[in-house]
Motif scaffolding. Structure first.
Motif, PDB file in Angstrom:
ATOM      1  N   ILE A  74      -8.482 -24.349  60.098  1.00 14.85           N
ATOM      2  CA  ILE A  74      -7.779 -23.884  61.153  1.00 14.85           C
ATOM      3  C   ILE A  74      -6.998 -25.136  61.885  1.00 14.85           C
ATOM      4  O   ILE A  74      -7.066 -26.097  62.130  1.00 14.85           O
ATOM      5  CB  ILE A  74      -8.837 -23.405  62.361  1.00 14.85           C
ATOM      6  N   ILE A  88     -15.780 -19.072  73.531  1.00 15.95           N
ATOM      7  CA  ILE A  88     -14.739 -18.068  73.535  1.00 15.95           C
ATOM      8  C   ILE A  88     -13.543 -18.120  72.664  1.00 15.95           C
ATOM      9  O   ILE A  88     -13.208 -17.289  71.864  1.00 15.95           O
ATOM     10  CB  ILE A  88     -13.954 -18.025  75.127  1.00 15.95           C
ATOM     11  N   MET A  89     -13.159 -19.327  72.277  1.00 17.00           N
ATOM     12  CA  MET A  89     -12.447 -19.740  71.101  1.00 17.00           C
ATOM     13  C   MET A  89     -12.850 -19.246  70.042  1.00 17.00           C
ATOM     14  O   MET A  89     -11.992 -18.615  69.127  1.00 17.00           O
ATOM     15  CB  MET A  89     -11.995 -21.115  71.015  1.00 17.00           C
ATOM     16  N   LEU A  90     -14.223 -19.485  69.691  1.00 17.49           N
ATOM     17  CA  LEU A  90     -14.792 -19.335  68.288  1.00 17.49           C
ATOM     18  C   LEU A  90     -14.825 -17.730  68.111  1.00 17.49           C
ATOM     19  O   LEU A  90     -14.556 -17.248  67.076  1.00 17.49           O
ATOM     20  CB  LEU A  90     -16.242 -19.965  68.133  1.00 17.49           C
ATOM     21  N   VAL A 139      -4.779 -19.126  69.108  1.00 16.65           N
ATOM     22  CA  VAL A 139      -5.968 -18.493  69.571  1.00 16.65           C
ATOM     23  C   VAL A 139      -6.282 -18.338  71.192  1.00 16.65           C
ATOM     24  O   VAL A 139      -6.849 -17.554  71.838  1.00 16.65           O
ATOM     25  CB  VAL A 139      -7.416 -18.958  68.866  1.00 16.65           C
ATOM     26  N   ALA A 140      -6.154 -19.697  71.539  1.00 19.53           N
ATOM     27  CA  ALA A 140      -6.226 -20.123  73.148  1.00 19.53           C
ATOM     28  C   ALA A 140      -5.361 -18.912  73.839  1.00 19.53           C
ATOM     29  O   ALA A 140      -5.800 -18.382  74.787  1.00 19.53           O
ATOM     30  CB  ALA A 140      -5.887 -21.344  73.352  1.00 19.53           C
ATOM     31  N   LEU A 157     -22.572 -19.094  55.101  1.00 17.08           N
ATOM     32  CA  LEU A 157     -22.894 -17.500  54.880  1.00 17.08           C
ATOM     33  C   LEU A 157     -22.389 -17.026  53.578  1.00 17.08           C
ATOM     34  O   LEU A 157     -22.767 -16.270  53.092  1.00 17.08           O
ATOM     35  CB  LEU A 157     -22.537 -17.121  56.135  1.00 17.08           C
ATOM     36  N   LEU A 163      -4.814 -16.053  73.053  1.00 21.61           N
ATOM     37  CA  LEU A 163      -5.072 -14.612  72.831  1.00 21.61           C
ATOM     38  C   LEU A 163      -6.340 -14.599  73.772  1.00 21.61           C
ATOM     39  O   LEU A 163      -6.644 -13.510  74.372  1.00 21.61           O
ATOM     40  CB  LEU A 163      -5.840 -14.374  71.304  1.00 21.61           C
ATOM     41  N   ALA A 164      -7.120 -15.717  73.871  1.00 22.56           N
ATOM     42  CA  ALA A 164      -8.290 -15.760  74.833  1.00 22.56           C
ATOM     43  C   ALA A 164      -7.609 -16.011  76.338  1.00 22.56           C
ATOM     44  O   ALA A 164      -8.908 -16.340  77.150  1.00 22.56           O
ATOM     45  CB  ALA A 164      -9.108 -16.617  74.529  1.00 22.56           C
ATOM     46  N   TYR A 213     -10.672 -29.002  70.452  1.00 25.54           N
ATOM     47  CA  TYR A 213     -11.211 -27.746  69.768  1.00 25.54           C
ATOM     48  C   TYR A 213     -10.661 -27.547  68.320  1.00 25.54           C
ATOM     49  O   TYR A 213     -11.429 -26.830  67.711  1.00 25.54           O
ATOM     50  CB  TYR A 213     -10.665 -26.607  70.843  1.00 25.54           C
ATOM     51  N   PHE A 263     -15.816 -13.435  58.924  1.00 24.12           N
ATOM     52  CA  PHE A 263     -16.836 -14.212  60.017  1.00 24.12           C
ATOM     53  C   PHE A 263     -17.929 -13.212  60.647  1.00 24.12           C
ATOM     54  O   PHE A 263     -18.861 -13.070  60.491  1.00 24.12           O
ATOM     55  CB  PHE A 263     -15.968 -15.054  60.894  1.00 24.12           C
ATOM     56  N   THR A 296     -13.135 -15.463  69.677  1.00 20.14           N
ATOM     57  CA  THR A 296     -11.879 -14.833  69.660  1.00 20.14           C
ATOM     58  C   THR A 296     -11.328 -14.960  68.092  1.00 20.14           C
ATOM     59  O   THR A 296     -10.499 -14.136  67.587  1.00 20.14           O
ATOM     60  CB  THR A 296     -10.903 -15.449  70.539  1.00 20.14           C
ATOM     61  N   TYR A 297     -11.481 -16.321  67.746  1.00 22.12           N
ATOM     62  CA  TYR A 297     -10.997 -16.640  66.238  1.00 22.12           C
ATOM     63  C   TYR A 297     -11.746 -15.408  65.218  1.00 22.12           C
ATOM     64  O   TYR A 297     -11.171 -14.912  64.494  1.00 22.12           O
ATOM     65  CB  TYR A 297     -11.210 -17.738  65.980  1.00 22.12           C
ATOM     66  N   LEU A 344     -13.618 -26.616  66.129  1.00 26.95           N
ATOM     67  CA  LEU A 344     -13.751 -25.174  65.481  1.00 26.95           C
ATOM     68  C   LEU A 344     -13.851 -25.460  63.843  1.00 26.95           C
ATOM     69  O   LEU A 344     -14.343 -24.855  63.278  1.00 26.95           O
ATOM     70  CB  LEU A 344     -12.596 -24.405  65.885  1.00 26.95           C
ATOM     71  N   LEU A 366      -6.572 -18.807  77.521  1.00 27.75           N
ATOM     72  CA  LEU A 366      -6.838 -19.856  77.854  1.00 27.75           C
ATOM     73  C   LEU A 366      -5.645 -20.916  77.864  1.00 27.75           C
ATOM     74  O   LEU A 366      -5.009 -20.856  76.627  1.00 27.75           O
ATOM     75  CB  LEU A 366      -8.017 -20.670  77.151  1.00 27.75           C
ATOM     76  N   LYS A 426     -15.430 -22.456  77.023  1.00 25.02           N
ATOM     77  CA  LYS A 426     -14.297 -22.339  76.347  1.00 25.02           C
ATOM     78  C   LYS A 426     -14.299 -22.384  74.751  1.00 25.02           C
ATOM     79  O   LYS A 426     -13.732 -21.886  74.060  1.00 25.02           O
ATOM     80  CB  LYS A 426     -13.341 -23.640  76.619  1.00 25.02           C
ATOM     81  N   ARG A 427     -15.122 -23.290  74.286  1.00 21.69           N
ATOM     82  CA  ARG A 427     -15.251 -23.346  72.854  1.00 21.69           C
ATOM     83  C   ARG A 427     -15.826 -22.280  72.156  1.00 21.69           C
ATOM     84  O   ARG A 427     -15.396 -21.640  71.087  1.00 21.69           O
ATOM     85  CB  ARG A 427     -16.203 -24.622  72.400  1.00 21.69           C
ATOM     86  N   LEU A 440     -21.605 -16.958  65.370  1.00 23.91           N
ATOM     87  CA  LEU A 440     -20.416 -16.253  64.906  1.00 23.91           C
ATOM     88  C   LEU A 440     -20.469 -14.853  66.228  1.00 23.91           C
ATOM     89  O   LEU A 440     -19.888 -14.321  66.911  1.00 23.91           O
ATOM     90  CB  LEU A 440     -20.423 -15.877  64.024  1.00 23.91           C
TER      91      LEU A 440
END
Lengths: 517, 96
Positions: free
Chosen positions: B4, A385-387, B12-13, B42, B15-16, B28, A400, A389-390, B32, B18, A382-383, A337
């Protein structure tokens, strides 16, 4: 596809031709760096000798290992010639790494040498400056002419995420070398350079070092400047040496350490003499072994090798006890994370505007960003970056990102409690030996959990070294890890060195015959 | 545990910055969800009274003297520019 291999010009061709007629001088690679330094000083050896041996070895084996992304042979020979001319004038004031051909992971910015991070997006990036570490290597008179393969933007543990080609494990070419500094570890194991540098965010120096049977040292966070290291997760990244033995690691660390005004997280602390720490003495040393990292989840072969190493250290006067680091289990999710969150922010700079490969079909600015990034980044980048960003997005931040930061505090406290009563922590570097290429590529979580033995150290910013401690039945190397207190690289180097001298494992080299590739 | 959706993944893509293909969006979403399920471990630990850590050691702002220093030249700064005009980075129109 080979990115760029700049072949040597006619002027220098005879040197390499002569070398190729005879046996490649692999024996030169067996010498300790301090020995090579003395040989050069005594003029028993020239820088050209060392360089030609390195270039010939790369030509001979790198087709199989695929550890390099760029080798500028001409630059290497030019540098060798200039250094030999200096040597002829006198042996005063030779830098610590005088005349030693080095390989740098391709996320370290090097002036005049393309720096790609093994990403399509940066495949044309030609830096206008040297990062501090590259600068320090040059000031210490090392030869900087080669860049090494890696997982794209240092994200991965197998080198399969390189956008160009995967590096292979020199001990068996069907297996991964580990990652993300897989090129650096494989190139060292295959003796293509005299030392290499990697970077370690969650184990990226130590895990490939263990998989390839070489020594890998992650210094304390802040010990080595990150200026000019393409950032993955800024609060965790650290550059360190990968070498054939512990003394060489101490030697290279000496040359690259130190406070740097260009990196605001660089530590303003004294750099001790690391070589003088190598006394061979471990009497009275108190070793902690976390039960979470020696029991369930660790393969029998790895556990047995590490327990044998503990016995060895015990016979030399050290003591060890099992301890508990209760939050270890949570280190991997917390790490992913945090690292992904930092990455999503750090990698925002790659937008196709100022450098890198720009998508050519963009109609407007937003489109330019989206297309350049989508075409330039590989799937793992990409994976993450997506994680990230989320995890940083509003509504999820507390659940998170903040939660992971709180876990980081608890993991740091686990370490602090242990160091009240112990000098070092010892456990395997990896739960098992190297896996086959393709075996885990489709399962990100399975790939993540491999990092259980290494990520805690980055979260706490501590120094750690991986040292070879045996081989599996299949002949794959096993590594053990020593974790020290902050800025106490001296102790882990001392213990690792004493162990290495006692068991004498390091001279074993891969034959590069195994595997299909 | 949060789940999600594909729509959220596509958001989210965005925002990033992509652009995901249909296939990537599905992949994804699956990945995810797996990762978030993994991260949900956690929650087993009560951290309500734990201070978050952003850096392992204390980091402070480091200031330098506010004096002129040599900088990179215009040519150097533009050396890696995919497109340029009159000494500046060139991009497509921001507004249609």
């Amino acid at each position: 596809m080979l990115l760029t291999k700049k072949r040597v010009s006619l002027k220098y061709q005879p040197y390499l031709n002569n070398e190729r007629k005879g046996e490649t001088k692999v024996s030169l690679f067996d010498k300790r760096l301090s020995e090579l330094h003395d040989d050069l000083k005594k003029k028993e050896l020239s820088v050209t000798d060392l360089t030609v041996a390195s270039l010939a070895r790369i030509r001979e084996v790198d087709k199989k290992v695929q550890a390099t992304l760029l080798v500028d042979e001409e630059a290497a020979m030019e540098q060798a010639k200039a250094l030999d001319e200096r040597l002829a004038k006198g042996t005063e004031e030779l830098g610590l790494l005088f005349g030693l051909p080095a390989g740098l992971k391709d996320n370290m910015v090097t002036k005049g040498l393309k720096t790609t991070c093994a990403s399509k997006l940066l495949s044309n990036y030609d830096p206008i400056y040297d990062g501090t570490v590259s600068q320090k290597l040059k000031e210490a008179d090392a030869l900087v002419f080669a860049k090494l393969n890696m997982d794209e933007f240092a994200m991965g543990g197998s080198n399969e995420n390189s956008s160009f080609y995967p590096t292979r494990n020199p001990w068996n070419l069907d297996y991964v070398p580990g990652g993300s500094s897989g090129g650096s570890a494989a190139a060292m194991a295959a003796r293509e350079f005299y030392f290499t540098l990697g970077s370690d965010t969650g184990g990226s120096i130590r895990q490939p070092a263990a998989f390839c049977g070489v020594v890998g040292l992650k210094p304390t966070y802040g010990r080595v400047s990150r200026f000019g290291l393409v950032a993955y997760a800024s609060s965790l990244d650290q550059i360190g040496p990968i070498t054939k033995n512990v003394e060489d690691a101490a030697y290279v660390l000496q040359a690259i350490s130190g406070h740097d005004g260009m990196d605001s997280t660089s530590a303003d602390v004294e750099v001790p003499d690391f070589l003088s720490a190598l006394t061979g003495d471990v009497k009275g040393l108190r070793i902690a072994v976390p039960k979470e990292l020696i029991g369930e989840g660790i393969s029998t072969e790895v556990r047995d090798a590490v327990l044998a190493a503990l016995k060895q250290l015990e016979s030399m006067g050290a003591t060890w006890s099992e301890v508990s680091m209760p939050h270890t289990k949570y280190a991997v999710p917390a790490y992913y994370l945090l690292a992904s969150s930092e990455a999503s922010s750090n990698l925002a700079r790659f937008d196709g505007v100022r450098y890198g490969v720009r998508a050519d079909n963009a109609e407007n600015l937003l489109d330019l960003y989206m297309e350049s990034r989508s075409q330039g980044f590989g799937p793992e980048v990409k994976r993450r970056i997506m994680l990230g960003t989320y995890a940083l997005s509003s509504g999820y931040y507390d659940a998170f990102y903040k939660k992971a930061q709180q876990m980081r505090t608890l993991i740091i406290q686990d370490f602090q409690e242990i160091y009240e009563n112990f000098d070092v922590i010892l456990h395997p570097t990896t739960p098992s030996t190297a896996f086959k290429i393709g075996e885990k590529i489709d399962d990100p979580i399975q790939m993540f959990v491999e990092d259980i033995c290494t990520v805690t150290v980055n979260l706490a910013g501590l120094p750690a070294i991986s040292v070879p401690c045996g081989f599996s039945k299949e002949g794959l190397p096993i590594g053990m890890q020593l974790v020290g207190k902050a800025f106490d690289e001296g102790t882990i180097l001392r213990v690792a060195h004493a162990y290495e001298q006692a068991v004498n494992l390091s001279p074993k080299k891969p034959e590069l015959g195994k595997g299909e590739a | 545990m949060n789940k999600i959706s594909k729509q959220e993944v596509e958001h989210v893509a965005k925002l990033a910055r992509l652009h995901l293909t249909e296939e990537e969006a599905e992949r994804y979403t699956r990945d995810l969800n797996d990762i978030l399920k993994f991260a949900a471990q956690l929650d087993e630990v009560d951290t309500s009274n734990v201070k978050p850590t952003s850096h392992a050691f204390d980091v402070r702002n480091v200031m330098r003297e506010d004096v002129n220093r040599p900088s990179v030249s215009n040519e150097e700064a533009l050396k890696n520019a995919p497109d340029q005009e009159e000494g500046q980075f060139k991009v497509p129109a921001v507004f249609e």
